[in-house]
Design a protein around this motif. Sequence first.
Motif, PDB file in Angstrom:
ATOM      1  N   ASP A  36      -5.584  11.027  -8.590  1.00 40.33           N
ATOM      2  CA  ASP A  36      -4.595  10.171  -9.246  1.00 40.33           C
ATOM      3  C   ASP A  36      -4.930  10.012 -10.722  1.00 40.33           C
ATOM      4  OD1 ASP A  36      -2.634   8.847  -7.300  1.00 40.33           O
ATOM      5  OD2 ASP A  36      -4.547   8.705  -6.238  1.00 40.33           O
ATOM      6  N   GLU A  46       1.794   3.500  -2.614  1.00 40.59           N
ATOM      7  CA  GLU A  46       2.316   4.044  -3.867  1.00 40.59           C
ATOM      8  C   GLU A  46       2.336   2.895  -4.862  1.00 40.59           C
ATOM      9  OE1 GLU A  46       6.633   4.541  -3.663  1.00 40.59           O
ATOM     10  OE2 GLU A  46       6.554   3.594  -1.713  1.00 40.59           O
ATOM     11  N   ARG A  61       0.040  10.927  -8.941  1.00 39.85           N
ATOM     12  CA  ARG A  61      -0.827  12.048  -8.581  1.00 39.85           C
ATOM     13  C   ARG A  61      -0.878  13.071  -9.712  1.00 39.85           C
ATOM     14  NH1 ARG A  61      -3.913  11.664  -3.903  1.00 39.85           N
ATOM     15  NH2 ARG A  61      -4.110  13.893  -4.250  1.00 39.85           N
ATOM     16  N   VAL A  77       0.834  -1.214   0.000  1.00 37.41           N
ATOM     17  CA  VAL A  77       0.000   0.000   0.000  1.00 37.41           C
ATOM     18  C   VAL A  77       0.862   1.255   0.000  1.00 37.41           C
ATOM     19  CG1 VAL A  77      -0.101  -0.042   2.542  1.00 37.41           C
ATOM     20  CG2 VAL A  77      -1.769   1.307   1.289  1.00 37.41           C
ATOM     21  N   ILE A  85      -2.327   2.574 -11.527  1.00 38.45           N
ATOM     22  CA  ILE A  85      -2.200   3.953 -11.046  1.00 38.45           C
ATOM     23  C   ILE A  85      -0.932   4.560 -11.638  1.00 38.45           C
ATOM     24  CG2 ILE A  85      -1.966   5.414  -8.980  1.00 38.45           C
ATOM     25  CD1 ILE A  85      -4.675   3.942  -9.217  1.00 38.45           C
ATOM     26  N   THR A 145      -3.065  -2.936  -2.566  1.00 40.22           N
ATOM     27  CA  THR A 145      -4.281  -2.223  -2.184  1.00 40.22           C
ATOM     28  C   THR A 145      -4.130  -0.735  -2.429  1.00 40.22           C
ATOM     29  OG1 THR A 145      -3.520  -1.884   0.084  1.00 40.22           O
ATOM     30  CG2 THR A 145      -4.714  -3.921  -0.355  1.00 40.22           C
ATOM     31  N   MET A 146      -4.984  -0.198  -3.265  1.00 45.53           N
ATOM     32  CA  MET A 146      -4.954   1.238  -3.574  1.00 45.53           C
ATOM     33  C   MET A 146      -6.075   1.924  -2.802  1.00 45.53           C
ATOM     34  SD  MET A 146      -4.552   4.122  -5.154  1.00 45.53           S
ATOM     35  CE  MET A 146      -5.637   5.524  -5.422  1.00 45.53           C
ATOM     36  N   TRP A 147      -5.734   2.938  -2.070  1.00 51.05           N
ATOM     37  CA  TRP A 147      -6.751   3.721  -1.354  1.00 51.05           C
ATOM     38  C   TRP A 147      -6.123   4.990  -0.839  1.00 51.05           C
ATOM     39  CZ3 TRP A 147      -6.982   3.563   4.367  1.00 51.05           C
ATOM     40  CH2 TRP A 147      -5.963   2.787   4.935  1.00 51.05           C
TER      41      TRP A 147
HETATM   42  C1  WTA Z   1      -1.116   6.559  -3.474  1.00 51.31           C
HETATM   43  C2  WTA Z   1      -2.527   5.852   1.825  1.00 51.31           C
HETATM   44  C3  WTA Z   1      -0.607   3.141  -6.228  1.00 51.31           C
HETATM   45  C4  WTA Z   1      -2.113   7.265  -4.387  1.00 51.31           C
HETATM   46  C5  WTA Z   1      -3.430   4.632   2.029  1.00 51.31           C
HETATM   47  C6  WTA Z   1      -3.116   7.839  -3.409  1.00 51.31           C
HETATM   48  C7  WTA Z   1      -1.175   4.176  -4.251  1.00 51.31           C
HETATM   49  C8  WTA Z   1      -2.236   8.222  -2.250  1.00 51.31           C
HETATM   50  C9  WTA Z   1      -1.513   2.937  -3.667  1.00 51.31           C
HETATM   51  C10 WTA Z   1      -2.981   8.278  -0.943  1.00 51.31           C
HETATM   52  C11 WTA Z   1      -1.339   1.755  -4.460  1.00 51.31           C
HETATM   53  C12 WTA Z   1      -1.881   4.508  -2.217  1.00 51.31           C
HETATM   54  N1  WTA Z   1      -0.888   1.914  -5.719  1.00 51.31           N
HETATM   55  N2  WTA Z   1      -0.731   4.271  -5.522  1.00 51.31           N
HETATM   56  N3  WTA Z   1      -1.595   0.552  -3.994  1.00 51.31           N
HETATM   57  N4  WTA Z   1      -1.935   3.184  -2.404  1.00 51.31           N
HETATM   58  N5  WTA Z   1      -1.409   5.127  -3.319  1.00 51.31           N
HETATM   59  O1  WTA Z   1      -3.784   9.386   1.748  1.00 51.31           O
HETATM   60  O2  WTA Z   1      -1.429   8.291  -5.068  1.00 51.31           O
HETATM   61  O3  WTA Z   1      -1.493   8.620   2.515  1.00 51.31           O
HETATM   62  O4  WTA Z   1      -3.837   8.930  -3.908  1.00 51.31           O
HETATM   63  O5  WTA Z   1      -3.291   7.005   1.823  1.00 51.31           O
HETATM   64  O6  WTA Z   1      -1.221   7.208  -2.216  1.00 51.31           O
HETATM   65  O7  WTA Z   1      -2.106   8.462   0.142  1.00 51.31           O
HETATM   66  P1  WTA Z   1      -2.644   8.440   1.623  1.00 51.31           P
END
Ligand code: WTA
Length: 663
Positions: free
Chosen positions: A516, A404, A531, A402, A528, A428-430
């Motif tokens: 994103d 990036e 940003r 998770v 992804i 996991t993307m979130w």
């Molecule tokens: C990036 C973290 C690619 C993305 C949970 C998002 C990801 C930002 C992924 C949010 C992933 C998070 N693959 N990019 N699996 N997970 N991102 O708010 O750019 O710290 O918009 O939350 O991290 O970062 P935040």
Amino acid sequence: MSESITSVLQENRVFEPSEHFRSGIGPNYVPDLQTYHARFKRSIDDPSGFWGEVADGFNWFKKWTSVVEWKLPDARWFVGATTNVCDNCIDRQVRDGHGDDVAILWEGEPSTLATTDDAEVRRLTYSQLQLEVSRTANALKSLGVRRGDVVTIYMGMVPELAIAMLACARIGAPHSVIFGGFAPPAIVDRAQDAKSKIIVTCDGAWRRGHIVPLKANVDEACEKLPDVASVLVVSRTNCPVNMRAGRDHWWHEIVPTQSTDCPCEEMDSEDLLFLLYTSGSTGKPKGICHTTGGYMVYTAFTAKMTFNLVPDRGQVFFCTADIGWITGHSYIVYGMLPNRVPTVMYEGAPNFPAEDRIWAMIERHKITHFYTAPTAIRAFMKWGDEHPHKHDLSSLLLLGTVGEPINPEAWIWYHEKIGSSRCPIVDTMWQTETGGHILTPLPGCTPTVPGSCTLPFFGVDAAIVDENGAELPANQGGLLVIRRPWPGMLRGIHGDRARFIETYWSKVKGMYVAGDGARRDERGYFWIMGRIDDVINVSGHRLGTMEIESALVSHESVVEAAVVGIPHEIKGTGIAAFVTLAPQYKGVADNALRKRLMDHVSKEIGPIARPDMIRFTASLPKTRSGKIMRRLLRDIAAGKESTQDTTTLEDFAVLAKLREVDE
Ligand code: WTA
């Protein structure tokens, strides 16, 4: 962005769901893709039916009158229902006869350099947690905290951090956790914005054998926070601290003497559970609002499905995040406890006292689920295969990532060296704003492709669109949006309605814009691309380039600063700053000044925001309307010939100058 597109386009290895995993886990909630698609369709077509059934698995004081009400951009979930998140995390498990099960397994930073085996370990059962949380909740009340008051928490990774959060949830006082790596000015901004009158902290936190002076940082912040009337201090390191009479209280003096009787407040489903500050493209960090019912249901349900959590089967879940970030909130605390699988919390760093710390922990605690960030995986690769090889990692069932995009090399290393090619990887993307996973494979179900976070989670109507909201064909890059509400979504930015609407709901009419860039491939998998705003992910930590620029210009030597992200082997994205100096400093543009500026940013924001490189320049490239040309700077910082159109550049000489190496 362009390199990431080419690298992902070359990636076409498909990893089918692991048989080992399928046969070894007991219940597999989503056995195959066909089941996923059918359930996904239902979750979109009939959200009330779908989420109503999920929510039935939780304890409510009063049931909802409707599952969801949606008046763009405001969603309300489980409308009219009342519940308490702490009750669902703890009391419920005790009532159901599981009081002796381990809830939290904590490992402190080992205190000697000699071995990783002398770890200090604490196991807290649900019953113990119930007592500790109740006492802490009563202590907060004794310090004047009432339902609705925001409690600021600035601590290291000790069990009392989770206890303090749960105590807040118990009495209906929203918490605002500030990552312990942030500096005093960051505490000031956040506590002021939240109008917090109390801060819970530690004397210090252990990190690589050193003490991070948390209490001293709070003292410094409090000079600018006249409204903070109490500071509650956990003693962790025994470092010397100043205790101000009347304001400061030791945890060990006031918590243990409290009554253990503290009933859970009956909270409305839409009452604020917490604020968590995160970076955006402009201005100061914004306080993301998460409420009670929807966040509780969404985090526990995503945790259960994405990690295939099953109680009573020896599962032990280890997420390496710090609780100061959303990943720790959702997948160390709130998403884990309702699932009754022990959650591991650790203090310190993965390479102290040795570079095998994490693998030693996995062996020692027979950890089955391991969840970390790509930046950590790249560091593990660099430290060498001998470290994981020294340890028995056969307990592992599932790996997660998770924060990036993960580069395929790191994915494959993780799969082979850590997962012995038998553990599924869930990418996991979130976001802080989404509360829980929005795009993710489901283990034992979704075939995976290194670098892709695959498919949407149930109820998440994600799409790739252009600025008009039109869905784009396969492989065309566009904006990642979500077109319908989901239970874990943010309910607002604390105190800033206009910014909430502007940031998330104005770029594409009627849709949540994640910020994103992404594309979907032929099989519908999401990739992804990064940003689209001025947010950068440095070692998986989210930072705004503007915040770093403000920190730089607050130094007397700096007139103007532009900060951009640059590719970095371990961090994913590093920080490059272009700086113009005040006339009296022009003669001293040297490495000593660079270091002073780097230190200054650490002092203003925290060490995570320290620039990797600073370039002094006579002026910054701007368009005729005066906008800094960041994309151009990104190319220059990365040492690339720019492909950008420079016809609007105000002064070509600036560009030529910037290309000259200035050391
Ligand atoms: C990036 C973290 C690619 C993305 C949970 C998002 C990801 C930002 C992924 C949010 C992933 C998070 N693959 N990019 N699996 N997970 N991102 O708010 O750019 O710290 O918009 O939350 O991290 O970062 P935040």
